[in-house]
Design a protein around this motif. Structure first.
Motif, PDB file in Angstrom:
ATOM      1  N   LYS A  30       0.834  -1.212   0.000  1.00  0.00           N
ATOM      2  CA  LYS A  30       0.000   0.000   0.000  1.00  0.00           C
ATOM      3  C   LYS A  30       0.864   1.255   0.000  1.00  0.00           C
ATOM      4  N   ASN A  31       1.922   1.235   0.804  1.00  0.00           N
ATOM      5  CA  ASN A  31       2.816   2.398   0.853  1.00  0.00           C
ATOM      6  C   ASN A  31       3.517   2.622  -0.486  1.00  0.00           C
ATOM      7  N   GLN A  33       2.324   1.728  -3.433  1.00  0.00           N
ATOM      8  CA  GLN A  33       1.335   2.230  -4.383  1.00  0.00           C
ATOM      9  C   GLN A  33       0.987   3.692  -4.097  1.00  0.00           C
ATOM     10  N   LYS A  34       0.857   4.013  -2.826  1.00  0.00           N
ATOM     11  CA  LYS A  34       0.590   5.411  -2.468  1.00  0.00           C
ATOM     12  C   LYS A  34       1.751   6.310  -2.895  1.00  0.00           C
ATOM     13  N   ASP A  37       1.453   6.841  -6.541  1.00  0.00           N
ATOM     14  CA  ASP A  37       0.348   7.790  -6.790  1.00  0.00           C
ATOM     15  C   ASP A  37       0.814   9.227  -6.517  1.00  0.00           C
ATOM     16  N   ALA A  38       1.604   9.381  -5.474  1.00  0.00           N
ATOM     17  CA  ALA A  38       2.119  10.717  -5.137  1.00  0.00           C
ATOM     18  C   ALA A  38       3.065  11.209  -6.238  1.00  0.00           C
ATOM     19  N   LYS A  46       5.981  13.687  -0.528  1.00  0.00           N
ATOM     20  CA  LYS A  46       5.096  12.646   0.022  1.00  0.00           C
ATOM     21  C   LYS A  46       5.550  11.269  -0.453  1.00  0.00           C
ATOM     22  N   LEU A  50       6.751   7.977   1.872  1.00  0.00           N
ATOM     23  CA  LEU A  50       6.099   6.659   1.774  1.00  0.00           C
ATOM     24  C   LEU A  50       7.090   5.564   1.418  1.00  0.00           C
TER      25      LEU A  50
END
Length: 273
Positions: A30-31, A33-34, A37-38, A46, A50
């Protein structure tokens, strides 16, 4: 009974460990992927945070380390560019773009920034060249041609090139002042030249000055009438001025002897005596 309890406890621990591992893996992914995304949103600070969490979760994950390194390079590049270290920033972006084990998403962002930076750099070079040409023309006193180039430059969007804009505006003001000064000097020089041009002066009237052709006609008449031996023997003495006209007493030689001949009006040629 005890054996069954031990076995049951062991299975429970194994299941708990598996569940914890799955939870950790999920958080790790998740981190990541986040973070990606950032990156897509150009929020590299950001994304870096992550990816750092992901590396802490799995220190041996080389892929996550590569992502973190790529983003760190982009952030360093942006800092270099903000501090006018453009070449250093460009090198950092190229490293991020070509990172072999990195993310294609992050590489694409680095490539995008390289394109923007290169375009901006080329634009800046063109603007600085135009300013340099204007400065050269101004040094040669070609103020109008210099201002033509400055006008062209100032019509561009210089919001990201404040130093160029300020230099162009300052030079244009200086040029305008020099153009005005030159015009004033030319006007003053023209006035001075006009005022010092020798103006024709009226000849002072001389009552004893012969009228055009009068003397020649008079002397020819003296010779024709045989009043004198020749023109060369004639001699004039001022007699008087009457009605602003001068009269000469004329002497000449007859048979080699000088004697009084006549009185003559130098304006009309009339004589008597």
């Amino acid at each position: 009974m005890i054996k069954k309890v031990i076995i049951g406890t062991t299975i429970a621990l194994l299941l708990a460990a598996c569940s914890s591992k799955e939870t950790g893996d999920n958080d790790h992914q998740k981190n990541i992927q986040k973070g990606l995304d950032a990156v897509a949103e150009n929020d590299f600070a950001k994304a870096e945070a992550l990816f750092e969490l992901s590396v802490e979760d799995k220190p041996n994950d080389q892929t996550t380390k590569a992502y973190l390194e790529q983003v760190s390079l982009i952030r360093q590049a942006n800092e270099d560019i903000e501090n006018d270290r453009v070449e250093a920033g460009l090198e950092a972006l190229k490293k991020a773009e070509k990172y072999k084990t990195g993310s294609k998403v992050i590489s694409a962002k680095a490539e995008e920034q390289i394109g923007l930076l290169t375009s901006s750099k080329n634009t800046e070079e063109a603007y600085r060249q135009l300013l340099k040409e204007a400065e050269s023309l101004a040094k040669s006193s070609n103020y109008k041609d210099s201002n033509d180039k400055l006008t062209k430059l100032l019509n561009e969007d210089l919001s990201n090139y404040n130093d160029i804009k300020q230099a162009a505006e300052s030079l244009k003001e200086t040029n305008l002042a020099e153009i005005e000064k030159k015009a004033e000097e030319q006007t003053a020089a023209s006035k001075e030249e006009h005022s010092t041009v020798a103006q024709p002066t009226e000849k002072t009237y001389d009552p004893y000055e012969w009228a055009p052709g009068v003397k020649e006609a008079f002397e020819a008449d003296m010779v024709n009438r045989q009043y004198v031996d020749s023109v060369d023997t004639l001699r004039y003495e001022k007699l008087q001025v009457y009605n602003n006209q001068g009269f000469y007493t004329v002497y000449g030689q007859i048979d080699g002897v000088e004697m009084y001949i006549v009185n003559v009006n130098v304006k009309t040629g009339d004589y008597h005596g």
